[in-house]
Design an enzyme around this catalytic site. Structure first.
Site, PDB file in Angstrom:
ATOM      1  CG  ASP A 271      60.955  40.195  66.637  1.00 28.83           C
ATOM      2  OD1 ASP A 271      60.290  40.806  65.773  1.00 28.83           O
ATOM      3  OD2 ASP A 271      62.075  39.696  66.387  1.00 28.83           O
TER       4      ASP A 271
HETATM    5  C1  NOJ Z   1      60.890  40.274  62.931  1.00 24.43           C
HETATM    6  C2  NOJ Z   1      62.341  40.560  63.120  1.00 24.43           C
HETATM    7  O1  NOJ Z   1      62.924  39.608  63.982  1.00 24.43           O
HETATM    8  C3  NOJ Z   1      62.626  41.935  63.681  1.00 24.43           C
HETATM    9  O2  NOJ Z   1      64.004  42.162  63.668  1.00 24.43           O
HETATM   10  C4  NOJ Z   1      61.885  42.982  62.904  1.00 24.43           C
HETATM   11  O3  NOJ Z   1      62.189  44.254  63.427  1.00 24.43           O
HETATM   12  C5  NOJ Z   1      60.405  42.684  62.965  1.00 24.43           C
HETATM   13  N1  NOJ Z   1      60.137  41.384  62.384  1.00 24.43           N
HETATM   14  C6  NOJ Z   1      59.574  43.745  62.256  1.00 24.43           C
HETATM   15  O4  NOJ Z   1      59.712  43.632  60.906  1.00 24.43           O
END
Ligand code: NOJ
Length: 717
Positions: free
Chosen positions: A263
């Site tokens: 993430d």
């Molecule tokens: C953080 C989020 O937790 C995740 O779900 C998302 O896909 C990513 N950022 C990318 O934007």
């Protein structure tokens, strides 16, 4: 030796590490095409990294992506195409209701269709990967990201996770209009303690395997091509450095052969987690755990070469990661055509086309849940004069913060949907965020009309990522507005716009009807108007319960029993597992949802009292439409295992059927129960069955007491 071993051999270590890095797309455009801005989230992006980067995040639009791809390929010495990834969570330009709302349809086939449409719109805009589905089980409405998941039940979550993947990927990600799906957040991100986003999670093996892991596994089984690590630590080990999760479970046990991505900045976050001391340690732990693409931060690029040269990480580890990344690009067909379905003309034709809008409207109607309807105040009639009051009365803020390319100005507000169908006075009386409500105007509008529709809710930024709340009430000014309107004594219908179950307080008693509309998406207002005016009947069912009070959270139907269970809600005995000042049960349970007719259930009948592992047991009820309108009932089958080598939940959803009945019509609804549905993760013998007593319940929600018993016995020798 894979298809790309030759190419990988020709790549330098830095080129490999760049493939394994993902940066924000705007790095390529913020200072005009051709110049790099050099920074992503405060991390340096040197040119040698940018022109070898494997993928970018959060960028869409055919014209823009074509230019970025051309620019990139003109600099990349191996001519490896760039991959564009985005958060396409519930639609790309045509926005469907939020995932939690879509889940309330109890129709995975509709969710699959929405994902197919999202993939089509995204692919013509040049996007080839979506960070969806979010398969995180959520039992605590304080957690803002509950909105992005499909609720509190592992069985439904699994059906939906697979449906999303099928919709995005179809028969293969290389096919026209399909994109690759990334399931997230592995694992158990939804179990954040106290519902506070990014917080730690502590989960025993039984709970993890029975409740939290199945939906991710279902997405993997459905063939999703990527898996994203979660921000949280699981039992003390941050997921992004968790070898057991990614190597033992994901790769070995589930046979996942796709690509693993962290993430956003989760790799760097191994340091504040107190797991890694330095950036170097963080990169090493993440590589050992099996991370292959680092989202947004650049630890791999900064430290990877050193790690390989010092022998701490083998170059083979990088090669395997790069191979997976190149394979994904190959599956998408990017080596033959780096633009895939990108098409400026089709983008114009397909985005928000009539067919996509119709599907979004259908979904919004199917996902609304009628929580209450005293005295059948709904549906409304054309003869009634309606006061439409509240901040959402004419608001186009019907998308949550994962709206992707969706735009508020393209949404149909409730007033826009209602105005041609009903005799309606509009009086917003207060804004969504600030300012005192004009109570006098609201009272006046309500008094002049036969019925009030009060459109209330949370502003969208109160939900989704970093949208945790300790209180789940509506904003104070809206509660004052509701009080003022209710004092007029006119029948009042509350339409709620929200990301998660809310604490409704006295509104639950005082309002005559309550319709949970969630964030209903681009076509929200038109769908809700159809429901309110009875052109369609509501049929949504909750997949996450509404608590009486936030103090009951976490609250979920499939809880384990206790040794001192409360004997019904009237039980006042002190030494029970209960609150002194609140009920145990939710205000509206899992599975709950009304429609414009009513149904009666006969007692459950079973085909046998004893079942053997090879048998199929049938459980049936007679269902009757007892009202004077046609309607759809979602008939739910729950199981309880009465004894075994560990205690099991008081109810477990095992099956359901949506049954349409004309007024007065009656039907036998039959379910088949096989041994697979009786198995669980036993402490000593893995996933298997145990002989003993079971109860089957069939009814309209998880609180049903309509049950019958049987015994599971070993096959006779
Ligand atoms: C953080 C989020 O937790 C995740 O779900 C998302 O896909 C990513 N950022 C990318 O934007």
């Amino acid at each position: 030796m894979g298809k790309f071993s030759e190419l990988i051999r020709e790549m330098t270590i830095q080129e490999k590490l760049a493939q394994m890095t993902q940066i924000m797309g705007d790095c390529f455009v913020s200072q005009g095409y051709g110049k790099l801005m050099g920074l992503s989230y405060g991390f340096d992006i040197p040119e040698e990294l940018a022109w070898n980067i494997g993928s970018v995040l959060g960028m869409g639009g055919a014209e823009k992506l074509r230019r970025v791809q051309d620019l990139y390929l003109s600099h990349n010495r191996h001519k490896i195409p760039l991959m564009f990834m985005c958060d396409i969570i519930h639609g790309y330009r045509t926005i469907f209701p939020s995932p939690l709302a879509m889940a309330c349809t109890w129709q995975p086939e509709l969710v699959e269709k929405s994902a197919r449409i999202a993939a089509k719109e995204a692919s013509v805009s040049g996007v080839t990967v979506t960070f969806s589905p979010m398969a995180d089980l959520s039992r605590d409405a304080r957690w803002g990201r509950s909105i992005e998941g499909t609720g509190e039940d592992p069985f439904l979550n699994s059906l939906y996770a697979a449906a999303f993947v099928r919709g995005y990927q179809g028969g293969g990600v290389g096919n026209p209009y399909q994109i690759a799906s990334c399931v997230k957040h592995f694992a158990a991100y939804g179990a954040a303690e106290g519902g506070r986003d990014y917080n730690t999670t502590s989960i025993g093996d039984y709970d993890l395997f029975e409740n939290y892991l199945p939906a991710y596994q279902a997405a993997v089984k459905a063939g999703c091509r990527l898996v994203m690590s979660a921000f949280n630590a699981l039992n003390g080990v941050p997921c992004t450095g968790n070898r057991w999760l990614f190597q033992d479970i994901l790769r070995k046990e589930w046979g996942f052969d796709g690509t693993v991505i962290t993430d956003c900045t989760a790799l760097y976050e191994l340091i504040p987690h107190g797991y890694s001391e330095t950036v170097e340690d963080a990169a090493a732990s993440a590589l050992e755990a099996g991370m292959e693409i680092e989202m947004v931060s650049t630890a791999f690029f900064q430290k990877g070469e050193e790690l390989v040269r010092s022998g701490r990480i083998s170059e083979r580890c990088l090669d395997e990661a790069v191979e997976h990344i190149l394979e994904l690009k190959d599956e998408l067909g990017l080596f033959e055509n780096p633009y895939k379905d990108l098409d400026e003309e089709k983008e114009k034709q397909l985005h928000l086309c009539a067919e996509h809008r119709a599907a979004a409207r259908d979904m919004a109607a199917e996902s609304a849940v009628l929580l209450k309807n005293s005295g059948n105040v709904l549906p409304l009639s054309r003869q009634q004069k309606i006061a439409l009051i509240g901040p959402y009365a004419d608001s186009q803020e019907l998308l949550d913060i994962w709206k992707c390319e969706g735009r508020e100005e393209e949404c149909v507000s409730l007033f826009q949907g209602l105005k041609d169908k009903a005799d309606c006075i509009l009086c917003p009386a207060c804004g969504l965020r600030e300012g005192a409500a004009d109570l006098a105007a609201a009272r006046k509008a309500a008094s002049q009309c036969d019925v009030t529709v009060l459109a209330l809710g949370e502003p969208p930024e109160m939900s989704a990522e970093a949208g945790s709340r300790a209180y789940l009430t509506l904003p104070q000014e809206q509660l004052r507005l509701a009080e003022a309107v209710l004092e007029t004594g006119k029948p009042t219908v509350v339409v709620l716009f929200h990301g998660r179950p809310l604490e409704l307080g006295s509104l639950a008693q005082k309002a005559d009807a309550i319709l949970a509309a969630w964030y209903p998406g681009t076509e929200g207002g038109s769908a809700l108007a159809e429901l309110l005016m009875g052109e369609r009947s509501p049929s949504g069912r909750l997949t996450m319960c509404f608590p009486h009070t936030v103090g009951q959270l976490p609250l979920y139907y499939n809880a384990l029993p206790t040794g001192r269970p409360k004997q019904g809600e009237q039980d006042e005995e002190r030494f029970r597992s209960r609150y002194l000042d609140a009920p145990n049960l939710p205000l509206y349970p899992f599975g709950h949802g009304l429609t414009y007719t009513s149904f009666s259930y006969s007692p459950v009948t079973l085909s046998a009292q004893v079942m053997h592992p090879a048998d199929v047991l049938t459980a049936s009820v007679r269902l009757r439409n007892t009202g004077d309108r046609a309607g759809v009932e979602t008939v739910q089958l729950y199981l309880r295992d009465m004894g075994g080598s560990r205690s099991r939940p008081v109810r477990m959803l095992k099956d359901f059927q949506r049954v349409a009945l004309a007024p007065g019509e009656e039907k036998t609804v039959q379910f088949r129960l096989g041994i697979e549905q009786l198995k669980y993760h036993t402490p000593a013998n893995g996933f298997t069955w145990e002989a003993g007593a079971f109860q089957v319940f069939i009814g309209p929600d998880a609180c049903t007491e309509n049950g019958a018993s049987f015994r599971l016995e070993p096959d006779p020798q």
